[in-house]
Design a protein around this motif. Sequence first.
Motif, PDB file in Angstrom:
ATOM      1  N   ALA A 245       0.825  -1.210   0.000  1.00  0.00           N
ATOM      2  CA  ALA A 245       0.000   0.000   0.000  1.00  0.00           C
ATOM      3  C   ALA A 245       0.860   1.260   0.000  1.00  0.00           C
ATOM      4  O   ALA A 245       0.515   2.267  -0.629  1.00  0.00           O
TER       5      ALA A 245
ATOM      6  N   ALA B 259       2.516   1.863  -3.497  1.00  0.00           N
ATOM      7  CA  ALA B 259       1.599   2.211  -4.582  1.00  0.00           C
ATOM      8  C   ALA B 259       1.696   3.681  -4.983  1.00  0.00           C
ATOM      9  O   ALA B 259       1.311   4.048  -6.093  1.00  0.00           O
TER      10      ALA B 259
ATOM     11  N   THR C 269      -6.289  -3.768   2.490  1.00  0.00           N
ATOM     12  CA  THR C 269      -6.338  -3.824   1.036  1.00  0.00           C
ATOM     13  C   THR C 269      -6.022  -2.439   0.498  1.00  0.00           C
ATOM     14  O   THR C 269      -6.307  -1.416   1.143  1.00  0.00           O
ATOM     15  N   LEU C 270      -5.451  -2.393  -0.682  1.00  0.00           N
ATOM     16  CA  LEU C 270      -5.096  -1.109  -1.278  1.00  0.00           C
ATOM     17  C   LEU C 270      -6.337  -0.259  -1.505  1.00  0.00           C
ATOM     18  O   LEU C 270      -6.325   0.962  -1.285  1.00  0.00           O
ATOM     19  N   GLN C 271      -7.425  -0.905  -1.903  1.00  0.00           N
ATOM     20  CA  GLN C 271      -8.661  -0.155  -2.144  1.00  0.00           C
ATOM     21  C   GLN C 271      -9.143   0.530  -0.870  1.00  0.00           C
ATOM     22  O   GLN C 271      -9.525   1.712  -0.892  1.00  0.00           O
ATOM     23  N   TYR C 272      -9.119  -0.193   0.249  1.00  0.00           N
ATOM     24  CA  TYR C 272      -9.574   0.377   1.525  1.00  0.00           C
ATOM     25  C   TYR C 272      -8.672   1.543   1.949  1.00  0.00           C
ATOM     26  O   TYR C 272      -9.152   2.589   2.400  1.00  0.00           O
TER      27      TYR C 272
ATOM     28  N   GLU D  52      -6.832   3.492  -0.050  1.00  0.00           N
ATOM     29  CA  GLU D  52      -7.039   4.632  -0.949  1.00  0.00           C
ATOM     30  C   GLU D  52      -8.370   5.326  -0.675  1.00  0.00           C
ATOM     31  O   GLU D  52      -8.453   6.573  -0.689  1.00  0.00           O
ATOM     32  N   GLU D  53      -9.405   4.562  -0.403  1.00  0.00           N
ATOM     33  CA  GLU D  53     -10.709   5.167  -0.082  1.00  0.00           C
ATOM     34  C   GLU D  53     -10.643   5.946   1.225  1.00  0.00           C
ATOM     35  O   GLU D  53     -11.233   7.032   1.344  1.00  0.00           O
ATOM     36  N   SER D  54      -9.927   5.417   2.209  1.00  0.00           N
ATOM     37  CA  SER D  54      -9.813   6.095   3.508  1.00  0.00           C
ATOM     38  C   SER D  54      -8.991   7.377   3.373  1.00  0.00           C
ATOM     39  O   SER D  54      -9.323   8.404   3.985  1.00  0.00           O
TER      40      SER D  54
END
Length: 392
Positions: A304, A307, A359-362, A364-366
Amino acid sequence: MREVILIKTGEIALKGLNRGSFEDILVKNIRWRLKPFGKFEIQRAQSAITLQPLSDDIDLDEVCEAVGKIFGIAAYSRALVTEKDFETIRRDAVVYLESAMEDIRTFKVEAKRSDKRFPYTSPEISAELGGDLLQAYPHLKVDVRHPDMTVMVEIRDYAAYIHGPQIEGAGGLPVSSSGQAMLLISGGIDSPVAGYMMSRRGLKLSAIHFVSPPYTSDRALDKVETLLKILTGYTGNITFYCVPFTKIQEALRDHCPEELFTIIMRRLMMEIAVHIAERENIPALITGESLGQVASQTLLSLAATDAVADRPVFRPLIGMDKKDIIKTAREIGTFETSILPYEDCCTVFTPKRPKTRPTLQYVEESQALFDFGPLVQEAIRDIEEKIIRLEW
Protein backbone atom coordinates in the motif's frame (compact mmCIF):
# COMPACT_ATOMS: atom_id res chain seq x y z
CA MET A 1 62.29 5.72 5.66
CA ARG A 2 59.35 6.48 3.39
CA GLU A 3 56.00 5.16 4.61
CA VAL A 4 52.83 4.95 2.52
CA ILE A 5 49.35 3.48 2.76
CA LEU A 6 48.82 0.55 0.42
CA ILE A 7 45.17 0.02 -0.61
CA LYS A 8 43.59 -3.08 -2.18
CA THR A 9 40.34 -2.53 -4.09
CA GLY A 10 38.71 -5.97 -3.99
CA GLU A 11 35.37 -6.05 -5.83
CA ILE A 12 36.37 -3.34 -8.28
CA ALA A 13 38.87 -5.77 -9.81
CA LEU A 14 35.90 -7.82 -11.10
CA LYS A 15 34.44 -4.98 -13.16
CA GLY A 16 36.19 -5.91 -16.40
CA LEU A 17 36.20 -3.14 -18.99
CA ASN A 18 34.42 -0.81 -16.54
CA ARG A 19 37.10 -1.20 -13.91
CA GLY A 20 38.87 2.03 -14.81
CA SER A 21 35.78 4.17 -14.26
CA PHE A 22 35.21 2.63 -10.81
CA GLU A 23 38.85 3.25 -9.89
CA ASP A 24 38.58 6.86 -11.09
CA ILE A 25 35.60 7.43 -8.77
CA LEU A 26 37.38 5.75 -5.87
CA VAL A 27 40.51 7.89 -6.31
CA LYS A 28 38.35 11.01 -6.47
CA ASN A 29 36.61 9.97 -3.24
CA ILE A 30 39.95 9.28 -1.55
CA ARG A 31 41.29 12.70 -2.54
CA TRP A 32 38.17 14.42 -1.23
CA ARG A 33 38.10 12.45 2.02
CA LEU A 34 41.79 13.01 2.79
CA LYS A 35 41.84 16.70 1.86
CA PRO A 36 41.69 17.85 5.53
CA PHE A 37 44.83 15.84 6.38
CA GLY A 38 47.15 17.34 3.77
CA LYS A 39 48.43 16.52 0.29
CA PHE A 40 49.07 13.03 -1.04
CA GLU A 41 50.48 11.53 -4.19
CA ILE A 42 48.11 8.80 -5.37
CA GLN A 43 49.30 6.07 -7.73
CA ARG A 44 47.40 3.16 -9.26
CA ALA A 45 49.09 -0.06 -10.33
CA GLN A 46 48.38 -3.81 -10.30
CA SER A 47 45.04 -3.80 -8.43
CA ALA A 48 46.41 -1.52 -5.73
CA ILE A 49 46.38 2.17 -4.89
CA THR A 50 49.31 3.79 -3.10
CA LEU A 51 48.89 6.89 -0.94
CA GLN A 52 52.14 8.73 -0.31
CA PRO A 53 51.96 11.70 2.09
CA LEU A 54 53.76 14.76 0.76
CA SER A 55 54.39 16.22 4.20
CA ASP A 56 56.15 14.81 7.25
CA ASP A 57 53.56 16.21 9.67
CA ILE A 58 50.64 14.13 8.34
CA ASP A 59 49.30 11.75 11.01
CA LEU A 60 49.03 8.37 9.26
CA ASP A 61 47.02 6.89 12.13
CA GLU A 62 44.26 9.44 11.51
CA VAL A 63 44.54 8.93 7.77
CA CYS A 64 44.17 5.16 8.16
CA GLU A 65 41.04 5.64 10.27
CA ALA A 66 39.50 7.72 7.48
CA VAL A 67 40.63 5.31 4.76
CA GLY A 68 38.96 2.45 6.64
CA LYS A 69 35.56 4.09 6.10
CA ILE A 70 35.84 4.71 2.36
CA PHE A 71 33.60 2.37 0.37
CA GLY A 72 35.38 0.54 -2.43
CA ILE A 73 38.46 -0.27 -0.32
CA ALA A 74 38.71 -3.96 0.55
CA ALA A 75 41.88 -3.75 2.67
CA TYR A 76 44.71 -1.38 3.48
CA SER A 77 47.96 -1.27 5.40
CA ARG A 78 50.78 1.07 6.31
CA ALA A 79 53.83 0.00 4.37
CA LEU A 80 57.48 0.84 4.00
CA VAL A 81 58.59 1.70 0.47
CA THR A 82 62.09 0.60 -0.39
CA GLU A 83 64.29 -0.13 -3.40
CA LYS A 84 63.88 -3.36 -5.35
CA ASP A 85 67.24 -4.57 -4.10
CA PHE A 86 67.07 -7.66 -1.92
CA GLU A 87 69.86 -6.62 0.46
CA THR A 88 68.10 -3.26 0.97
CA ILE A 89 64.78 -5.01 1.56
CA ARG A 90 66.32 -7.31 4.20
CA ARG A 91 68.02 -4.44 6.01
CA ASP A 92 65.02 -2.08 5.97
CA ALA A 93 62.52 -4.79 7.00
CA VAL A 94 64.42 -5.58 10.21
CA VAL A 95 64.43 -1.91 11.22
CA TYR A 96 60.89 -1.07 10.10
CA LEU A 97 59.25 -4.03 11.87
CA GLU A 98 61.05 -3.57 15.20
CA SER A 99 58.14 -2.18 17.23
CA ALA A 100 55.69 -4.73 15.80
CA MET A 101 58.02 -7.64 16.58
CA GLU A 102 58.33 -6.71 20.24
CA ASP A 103 54.69 -7.56 20.95
CA ILE A 104 54.44 -10.96 19.23
CA ARG A 105 55.86 -14.43 19.67
CA THR A 106 55.28 -16.11 16.29
CA PHE A 107 55.33 -14.90 12.69
CA LYS A 108 55.63 -15.91 9.09
CA VAL A 109 56.75 -14.11 5.93
CA GLU A 110 54.73 -14.06 2.72
CA ALA A 111 56.08 -12.61 -0.51
CA LYS A 112 54.29 -11.51 -3.66
CA ARG A 113 56.47 -10.95 -6.71
CA SER A 114 54.36 -9.03 -9.25
CA ASP A 115 57.52 -8.01 -11.08
CA LYS A 116 58.80 -11.35 -12.39
CA ARG A 117 62.10 -9.74 -13.37
CA PHE A 118 63.11 -9.61 -9.71
CA PRO A 119 65.88 -12.21 -9.34
CA TYR A 120 64.51 -13.94 -6.22
CA THR A 121 61.37 -16.09 -6.17
CA SER A 122 58.62 -15.59 -3.61
CA PRO A 123 59.64 -18.66 -1.54
CA GLU A 124 63.27 -17.49 -1.55
CA ILE A 125 62.26 -14.01 -0.35
CA SER A 126 60.15 -15.49 2.43
CA ALA A 127 62.86 -17.89 3.61
CA GLU A 128 65.73 -15.38 3.56
CA LEU A 129 63.81 -12.58 5.24
CA GLY A 130 62.36 -14.98 7.80
CA GLY A 131 65.89 -15.98 8.75
CA ASP A 132 66.93 -12.34 9.11
CA LEU A 133 64.03 -11.62 11.44
CA LEU A 134 64.74 -14.70 13.58
CA GLN A 135 68.33 -13.60 13.96
CA ALA A 136 67.39 -10.00 14.81
CA TYR A 137 64.62 -10.99 17.25
CA PRO A 138 65.61 -14.24 19.01
CA HIS A 139 62.38 -14.42 21.05
CA LEU A 140 60.40 -15.14 17.87
CA LYS A 141 59.44 -18.45 16.30
CA VAL A 142 58.09 -19.21 12.84
CA ASP A 143 54.50 -20.50 12.67
CA VAL A 144 53.22 -20.83 9.12
CA ARG A 145 49.71 -21.91 10.15
CA HIS A 146 48.63 -19.64 13.01
CA PRO A 147 51.18 -16.82 13.34
CA ASP A 148 50.65 -13.84 15.59
CA MET A 149 51.73 -11.71 12.63
CA THR A 150 52.21 -12.14 8.91
CA VAL A 151 54.96 -10.02 7.37
CA MET A 152 54.21 -9.14 3.76
CA VAL A 153 56.79 -8.30 1.09
CA GLU A 154 55.43 -7.12 -2.26
CA ILE A 155 57.70 -6.65 -5.25
CA ARG A 156 55.88 -4.30 -7.63
CA ASP A 157 56.80 -2.45 -10.81
CA TYR A 158 58.31 0.63 -9.24
CA ALA A 159 59.30 -0.36 -5.70
CA ALA A 160 59.18 -2.97 -2.96
CA TYR A 161 56.72 -2.72 -0.07
CA ILE A 162 57.06 -4.20 3.40
CA HIS A 163 54.12 -4.29 5.78
CA GLY A 164 52.29 -6.21 8.44
CA PRO A 165 48.77 -7.68 8.18
CA GLN A 166 46.26 -5.91 6.00
CA ILE A 167 43.38 -4.23 7.79
CA GLU A 168 39.91 -4.97 6.47
CA GLY A 169 38.37 -1.96 4.72
CA ALA A 170 34.75 -0.89 4.33
CA GLY A 171 34.39 -2.92 1.13
CA GLY A 172 31.57 -2.40 -1.35
CA LEU A 173 31.69 0.02 -4.26
CA PRO A 174 32.78 3.67 -4.39
CA VAL A 175 30.10 6.18 -3.44
CA SER A 176 28.29 7.58 -6.52
CA SER A 177 29.44 4.73 -8.80
CA SER A 178 25.88 3.30 -8.73
CA GLY A 179 23.97 6.57 -8.86
CA GLN A 180 21.99 8.43 -6.22
CA ALA A 181 19.09 7.71 -3.87
CA MET A 182 17.12 9.51 -1.17
CA LEU A 183 16.99 8.02 2.33
CA LEU A 184 13.80 8.45 4.34
CA ILE A 185 15.37 8.75 7.78
CA SER A 186 13.67 8.66 11.16
CA GLY A 187 15.46 8.98 14.46
CA GLY A 188 15.50 5.23 15.05
CA ILE A 189 18.01 2.43 14.64
CA ASP A 190 16.97 1.06 11.26
CA SER A 191 17.06 3.84 8.67
CA PRO A 192 20.69 4.96 9.28
CA VAL A 193 21.77 1.34 8.81
CA ALA A 194 19.74 1.14 5.60
CA GLY A 195 21.45 4.28 4.29
CA TYR A 196 24.87 2.89 5.18
CA MET A 197 24.17 -0.40 3.41
CA MET A 198 22.95 1.16 0.17
CA SER A 199 25.78 3.69 0.13
CA ARG A 200 28.13 0.73 0.47
CA ARG A 201 26.72 -0.47 -2.85
CA GLY A 202 27.83 2.75 -4.50
CA LEU A 203 24.84 5.06 -4.00
CA LYS A 204 25.31 8.73 -3.17
CA LEU A 205 22.80 9.70 -0.47
CA SER A 206 20.40 12.54 0.08
CA ALA A 207 18.10 12.33 3.10
CA ILE A 208 14.61 13.47 4.02
CA HIS A 209 13.11 13.71 7.51
CA PHE A 210 9.66 14.73 8.74
CA VAL A 211 9.09 16.90 11.82
CA SER A 212 5.85 17.66 13.66
CA PRO A 213 6.32 20.46 16.19
CA PRO A 214 5.09 20.79 18.89
CA TYR A 215 4.61 16.99 19.00
CA THR A 216 8.31 16.53 18.18
CA SER A 217 11.14 18.59 19.65
CA ASP A 218 14.22 20.32 18.29
CA ARG A 219 16.22 17.63 20.07
CA ALA A 220 14.61 15.01 17.84
CA LEU A 221 15.76 16.95 14.76
CA ASP A 222 19.25 17.42 16.23
CA LYS A 223 19.39 13.67 16.80
CA VAL A 224 18.69 12.96 13.12
CA GLU A 225 21.25 15.53 12.02
CA THR A 226 23.81 13.87 14.30
CA LEU A 227 23.02 10.46 12.78
CA LEU A 228 23.57 11.84 9.29
CA LYS A 229 26.86 13.45 10.31
CA ILE A 230 28.03 10.04 11.51
CA LEU A 231 26.99 8.53 8.18
CA THR A 232 28.93 11.14 6.20
CA GLY A 233 32.13 9.51 7.47
CA TYR A 234 31.20 6.63 5.15
CA THR A 235 28.87 8.12 2.55
CA GLY A 236 30.37 11.50 1.74
CA ASN A 237 28.32 14.70 1.62
CA ILE A 238 24.58 14.43 2.29
CA THR A 239 21.90 16.96 1.38
CA PHE A 240 19.30 16.85 4.15
CA TYR A 241 15.68 17.91 3.53
CA CYS A 242 13.53 18.60 6.60
CA VAL A 243 9.76 18.50 6.00
CA PRO A 244 7.19 20.20 8.29
CA PHE A 245 4.52 17.55 8.79
CA THR A 246 2.31 18.78 11.65
CA LYS A 247 -0.69 19.96 9.61
CA ILE A 248 -0.74 16.76 7.59
CA GLN A 249 -0.71 14.57 10.70
CA GLU A 250 -3.44 16.61 12.38
CA ALA A 251 -5.62 16.33 9.27
CA LEU A 252 -4.93 12.61 9.19
CA ARG A 253 -6.01 12.32 12.84
CA ASP A 254 -9.20 14.26 12.24
CA HIS A 255 -10.42 12.70 8.98
CA CYS A 256 -9.10 9.15 8.49
CA PRO A 257 -9.70 5.81 10.26
CA GLU A 258 -7.41 5.41 13.25
CA GLU A 259 -6.37 1.88 12.28
CA LEU A 260 -4.81 3.26 9.09
CA PHE A 261 -3.04 6.30 10.56
CA THR A 262 0.47 4.87 10.16
CA ILE A 263 -0.03 3.46 6.66
CA ILE A 264 -1.58 6.63 5.26
CA MET A 265 1.10 8.70 7.01
CA ARG A 266 3.80 6.64 5.31
CA ARG A 267 2.06 7.00 1.95
CA LEU A 268 2.05 10.78 2.35
CA MET A 269 5.71 10.75 3.36
CA MET A 270 6.50 8.65 0.32
CA GLU A 271 4.53 11.03 -1.92
CA ILE A 272 6.51 14.03 -0.67
CA ALA A 273 9.82 12.16 -0.98
CA VAL A 274 8.95 11.19 -4.57
CA HIS A 275 8.20 14.81 -5.43
CA ILE A 276 11.55 16.02 -4.05
CA ALA A 277 13.40 13.12 -5.68
CA GLU A 278 11.84 13.94 -9.05
CA ARG A 279 12.74 17.61 -8.71
CA GLU A 280 16.35 16.77 -7.77
CA ASN A 281 16.67 14.01 -10.39
CA ILE A 282 17.14 11.28 -7.77
CA PRO A 283 15.98 7.96 -9.29
CA ALA A 284 15.41 5.84 -6.16
CA LEU A 285 14.34 5.92 -2.50
CA ILE A 286 15.65 4.02 0.53
CA THR A 287 13.75 3.06 3.69
CA GLY A 288 14.72 1.13 6.81
CA GLU A 289 11.75 -1.23 6.86
CA SER A 290 12.13 -4.89 7.85
CA LEU A 291 9.38 -7.32 6.90
CA GLY A 292 6.94 -7.95 9.75
CA GLN A 293 8.85 -5.86 12.30
CA VAL A 294 5.82 -3.63 13.02
CA ALA A 295 2.24 -3.44 11.75
CA SER A 296 3.07 -1.00 8.98
CA GLN A 297 5.77 -3.33 7.65
CA THR A 298 3.64 -6.32 6.75
CA LEU A 299 3.56 -7.39 3.11
CA LEU A 300 0.20 -5.74 2.37
CA SER A 301 1.12 -2.57 4.27
CA LEU A 302 4.36 -2.21 2.29
CA ALA A 303 2.45 -2.76 -0.95
CA ALA A 304 0.00 0.00 0.00
CA THR A 305 2.89 2.35 0.70
CA ASP A 306 4.72 1.53 -2.52
CA ALA A 307 1.60 2.21 -4.58
CA VAL A 308 2.34 5.96 -4.43
CA ALA A 309 6.00 5.58 -5.51
CA ASP A 310 6.95 5.94 -9.17
CA ARG A 311 10.55 4.77 -8.70
CA PRO A 312 12.39 1.90 -6.97
CA VAL A 313 12.20 1.77 -3.18
CA PHE A 314 15.24 -0.04 -1.76
CA ARG A 315 14.79 -1.82 1.59
CA PRO A 316 18.17 -3.40 2.40
CA LEU A 317 16.99 -4.50 5.88
CA ILE A 318 13.91 -6.32 4.61
CA GLY A 319 15.18 -9.80 5.55
CA MET A 320 17.19 -8.89 8.64
CA ASP A 321 16.11 -9.35 12.25
CA LYS A 322 16.55 -6.67 14.88
CA LYS A 323 19.61 -8.28 16.41
CA ASP A 324 21.52 -8.09 13.12
CA ILE A 325 20.41 -4.49 12.52
CA ILE A 326 21.54 -3.45 16.00
CA LYS A 327 24.89 -5.18 15.47
CA THR A 328 25.50 -3.15 12.30
CA ALA A 329 24.36 0.07 14.00
CA ARG A 330 26.94 -0.51 16.74
CA GLU A 331 29.66 -1.21 14.20
CA ILE A 332 29.08 2.01 12.25
CA GLY A 333 28.60 4.14 15.37
CA THR A 334 24.94 5.17 15.06
CA PHE A 335 23.38 2.97 17.75
CA GLU A 336 24.01 5.15 20.81
CA THR A 337 22.54 8.20 19.08
CA SER A 338 19.57 6.25 17.69
CA ILE A 339 18.43 5.15 21.16
CA LEU A 340 18.36 8.67 22.62
CA PRO A 341 14.81 9.27 23.97
CA TYR A 342 13.69 11.95 21.52
CA GLU A 343 10.65 10.78 19.58
CA ASP A 344 10.14 11.42 15.85
CA CYS A 345 6.84 12.04 14.08
CA CYS A 346 6.30 8.32 13.39
CA THR A 347 5.22 7.96 17.03
CA VAL A 348 2.64 10.77 16.85
CA PHE A 349 -1.00 9.62 16.94
CA THR A 350 -0.02 5.95 16.88
CA PRO A 351 -3.16 3.79 16.57
CA LYS A 352 -4.01 1.39 19.39
CA ARG A 353 -4.97 -1.39 16.98
CA PRO A 354 -3.28 -0.80 13.61
CA LYS A 355 -4.55 -2.77 10.66
CA THR A 356 -1.96 -5.29 9.50
CA ARG A 357 -3.71 -6.66 6.37
CA PRO A 358 -5.11 -3.61 4.61
CA THR A 359 -6.34 -3.82 1.04
CA LEU A 360 -5.10 -1.11 -1.28
CA GLN A 361 -8.66 -0.15 -2.14
CA TYR A 362 -9.57 0.38 1.52
CA VAL A 363 -6.43 2.45 2.11
CA GLU A 364 -7.04 4.63 -0.95
CA GLU A 365 -10.71 5.17 -0.08
CA SER A 366 -9.81 6.09 3.51
CA GLN A 367 -7.11 8.53 2.37
CA ALA A 368 -9.58 10.11 -0.07
CA LEU A 369 -11.84 11.15 2.84
CA PHE A 370 -9.70 14.30 3.02
CA ASP A 371 -7.92 16.23 0.28
CA PHE A 372 -4.30 16.19 1.46
CA GLY A 373 -3.06 17.76 -1.77
CA PRO A 374 -2.88 21.41 -0.62
CA LEU A 375 -1.15 20.43 2.65
CA VAL A 376 1.35 18.28 0.77
CA GLN A 377 2.17 21.14 -1.59
CA GLU A 378 2.55 23.54 1.35
CA ALA A 379 4.97 21.15 3.07
CA ILE A 380 7.00 20.83 -0.13
CA ARG A 381 7.24 24.61 -0.47
CA ASP A 382 8.38 24.91 3.16
CA ILE A 383 11.24 22.45 2.57
CA GLU A 384 13.20 25.21 0.82
CA GLU A 385 13.80 26.85 4.19
CA LYS A 386 15.02 23.64 5.81
CA ILE A 387 17.75 22.22 3.57
CA ILE A 388 20.99 21.35 5.38
CA ARG A 389 24.28 20.46 3.66
CA LEU A 390 26.26 17.93 5.69
CA GLU A 391 29.86 17.53 4.53
CA TRP A 392 32.22 14.56 4.54
